[in-house]
Design an enzyme around this catalytic site. Structure first.
Site, PDB file in Angstrom:
ATOM      1  N   CYS A 216     -75.316 -46.507  62.756  1.00 12.51           N
ATOM      2  CA  CYS A 216     -74.761 -47.811  63.098  1.00 12.51           C
ATOM      3  C   CYS A 216     -74.747 -48.784  61.918  1.00 12.51           C
ATOM      4  CB  CYS A 216     -75.523 -48.415  64.270  1.00 12.51           C
ATOM      5  SG  CYS A 216     -77.298 -48.658  63.986  1.00 12.51           S
ATOM      6  N   HIS A 258     -80.153 -51.350  66.625  1.00 13.43           N
ATOM      7  CA  HIS A 258     -78.707 -51.148  66.586  1.00 13.43           C
ATOM      8  C   HIS A 258     -78.042 -52.249  65.770  1.00 13.43           C
ATOM      9  CE1 HIS A 258     -75.018 -49.306  67.706  1.00 13.43           C
ATOM     10  NE2 HIS A 258     -74.590 -50.279  68.488  1.00 13.43           N
ATOM     11  N   ASP A 273     -68.063 -53.133  68.460  1.00 16.83           N
ATOM     12  CA  ASP A 273     -69.053 -52.112  68.106  1.00 16.83           C
ATOM     13  C   ASP A 273     -68.302 -50.831  67.784  1.00 16.83           C
ATOM     14  OD1 ASP A 273     -71.020 -50.202  67.886  1.00 16.83           O
ATOM     15  OD2 ASP A 273     -72.219 -50.959  69.542  1.00 16.83           O
TER      16      ASP A 273
END
Length: 655
Positions: A216, A258, A273
């Site tokens: 991520c 994250h 995202d």
């Protein structure tokens, strides 16, 4: 980390220069005091926030301590020691140093303008108003050509070259962000091996581009730099997520797990995202599969908060903001829940308890949907019913303890589409109801619904999923909207009966477009009454349509089978008596049937006994069962024909 622009006093400048020229002191965090308030800080106060909007903001009504004009300066270095950041905070606030992820939070050196922190106009109402999944209105069809182009663009030697290629078809900021998003989601693979070796990875955008994979941090860092090159303001955000491995009711502590982004479009901040937009990981965390997910592009903040909790509540872009405790206790809805048009689920808590061995779950939808479920760790008896706007599920777990309940759904149209998980519960069963026992052949969902109507079964005489009978008999009827051939079967979980025997406990008759079933149960208990159909013109097999649950508690019930019917037992025929397929020996038995389009009818036993047509349209007569083991009802369809056809067969009890 983002900073604010302000006029530095000499001491701050001296400190910054000192840290630049002395590498060994770059990791120090020093605090200085400023006696004056800067213009930049004052302008942000007018928007209702203090700080820089990157991990240190506080809503005005959340400030604590006594009012003071004094400021604090927090100076920190990047992990590489090449930049010094100076942040301004009110003395009466509680600044927190940003918890850096491995890719850092610094702005690229080529950024021409620094993003402003989120303000009141960026906020959306919480909870979700069920009107739109996006934070900015647009039509996905408008992106079809752009998406197709961006998907086919191959990786370039530099990030700048890649962005330049993508922008050939993008004009507005929204189109630029869309092209960048689409490219990353279709070309950057989640690095499962790298997840376990973060220290050996580089999350620099150029390295992510060259390797074609990252976690991520790398996704968010590449997205941010590409937006920066395209001239779009973008922020890297971090926080807690309800991602892979999350369990309902889990609490979040420690480091954030994250990273994602916020982009500035049309005067407001919006959330994306690209990691979760690119694909998914299997349950064993061993394989990544590209599976584009539109949901995480410019997601409505009230939906994004469902599984993303930023380290700074301002970046929720919500009013009111959600607390960490609320985030932990809120229901986790999968992205497919919203993408399929589902609206809500009840209960709205991730952990549910049985009451007297039973739990009830309901789902609300915009349109008719098909559902299935899985209860892991325990056998269960269940009753699912479909509604036009959702589904109800009754569950009776047969084992105490904690179990995982997953509910799957798929659109009502398109039988080839797979069921996707839309919601999960943790089910805590404290007691088991041993009185519940449904036949294993009972299929879910149970009862008539919009789905059975779509298959051609209208106006059911029994609308609910359960048929209750005290004497073991029941009549059921439907109106058929299609030219169908229909069959039914009866299945019990208590006593094993052959398929032929169970079908002979059902007597079917058709009058025009109405189909009627007479059901005589062979014994007490619970039964699955299953209905099958096919087009009359179709030579293939019958297809299952739906079923009922039939319940009979009377232990004295024991009905014999109906007489065997032959293919010549056609639509419109009706049997009045005798209904039992097993006739008593040495008895005179009366026969009464409604038959049409025939010339003659008779009963064949030891001798032939003709039936006569009465004024009310029934063929009637009688015969003796003495001296025979089988009795047949036969018809002559045309007076000119010489051959009779069997339509019914009875058996005679042994003498």
């Amino acid at each position: 980390m983002g900073t604010m622009e302000f006029q530095k006093d000499p001491s701050a400048v001296a400190l910054e220069m000192l840290l630049i020229v002395q590498p060994e002191k770059r990791k120090m965090v020093q605090r200085l005091q400023m006696d004056r308030q800067t213009e930049s800080h004052a302008s942000h106060q007018s928007e209702g926030f203090r700080g820089d909007g990157n991990g240190n903001n506080k809503l005005g009504n959340e400030l604590h301590g006594h009012a003071a004009q004094m400021q604090q300066v927090i100076t920190s270095c990047s992990a590489q020691g090449t930049h010094v950041t100076v942040e301004v905070h009110a003395r009466n606030s509680t600044p927190q140093l940003f918890k850096k992820l491995s890719f850092g939070k610094g702005f690229p050196e080529n950024r021409k303008r620094r993003p402003r922190p989120p303000g009141l106009k960026d906020q959306h109402a919480y909870p979700w108003d069920k009107s739109c999944l996006k934070s900015i209105p647009f039509n996905l069809k408008d992106f079809e050509k752009l998406d197709a182009y961006a998907t086919k663009v191959t990786a370039k030697s530099t990030v700048e070259e890649l962005v330049k290629t993508l922008l050939r078809v993008a004009r507005t900021d929204l189109e630029k962000v869309r092209a960048i998003w689409t490219w990353i989601c279709h070309h950057i693979e989640y690095d499962i091996v790298g997840f376990f070796n973060k220290d050996q990875q580089s999350f620099k955008p150029k390295d992510v581009l060259q390797s074609g994979k990252s976690i991520c941090e790398g996704y968010a860092g590449l997205f941010e730099q590409m937006c920066s090159i395209a001239g779009v303001q973008c922020m890297n955000l971090s926080g807690y997520s309800k991602g892979h491995g999350y369990r309902a009711g889990e609490t979040f502590t420690g480091e954030y797990d994250h990273a994602w982004n916020a982009v500035y479009l049309d005067g407001r901040w919006h959330l994306v995202d690209s990691t979760w937009g690119s694909g998914s990981i299997d349950d064993c965390f061993s394989k990544f599969t590209f599976r584009y997910n539109e949901f995480y592009f410019l997601t409505h903040p009230a939906l994004f908060i469902n599984n993303h909790f930023p380290d700074n509540s301002n970046w929720q872009l919500l009013k009111p903001a959600v607390t960490l405790k609320q985030f932990e206790s809120n229901m986790l809805y999968k992205s497919d829940f919203y993408m399929m048009g589902l609206l809500a689920a009840h209960p709205e808590t991730p952990i549910i308890q049985t009451v007297n061995g039973k739990v009830v779950v309901a789902v609300e939808t915009r349109l008719p949907m098909l559902f299935m479920f899985e209860l892991k760790g325990a056998k269960e008896y269940s009753l699912m019913t479909l509604k036009r706007n959702g589904m109800n599920l009754e569950l009776y777990p047969q084992k105490t303890g904690t179990h995982k309940l997953q509910i799957y759904a798929k659109p009502s149209k398109g039988s080839d589409e797979v069921y996707n998980c839309v919601i999960e519960y943790t089910l805590e069963c404290s007691s088991v109801d041993r009185n519940v026992c449904f036949p294993k052949e009972l299929h879910q969902p149970v009862g008539p619904s919009w789905f059975s109507e779509r298959q051609g079964f209208l106006k059911p005489s029994q609308k609910g999923p359960i048929i209750h009978t005290s004497d073991g008999r029941y009549d059921l009827s439907f109106i058929l909207s299609k030219d169908l051939s229909v069959l039914a079967s009866l299945h019990s979980g208590n006593v094993s009966l052959s398929e032929d025997t169970t079908r002979r406990h059902i007597l079917q008759a058709c009058q025009g477009n109405q189909v009627d079933f007479k059901v005589h149960l062979p014994h007490a208990g619970n039964f699955a009454f299953k209905i099958f159909a096919k087009k009359k013109s179709d030579p293939g097999n019958y297809n299952y349509v739906f079923n009922y649950l039939i319940c009979c508690p009377n232990t004295k019930v024991k009905w014999p089978v109906f007489p065997q019917t032959y293919s010549k037992w056609v639509e419109g025929y009706e049997l009045v008596e005798p209904l039992a397929g097993l006739l008593p020996a040495d008895r005179n038995v009366k026969f009464k049937l409604k038959l049409h389009s025939i010339a003659k009818a008779f009963v064949q036993c030891e001798k032939i006994c003709p039936l006569s047509l009465s004024k009310d349209g029934y063929w009637e007569g009688s015969c003796s069962t003495s001296g025979c083991t089988e009795v047949y009802v036969m018809v002559l369809e045309n007076a000119n024909h010489k051959f009779y056809s069997h339509i019914l067969k009875y058996e005679v009890e042994p003498q």
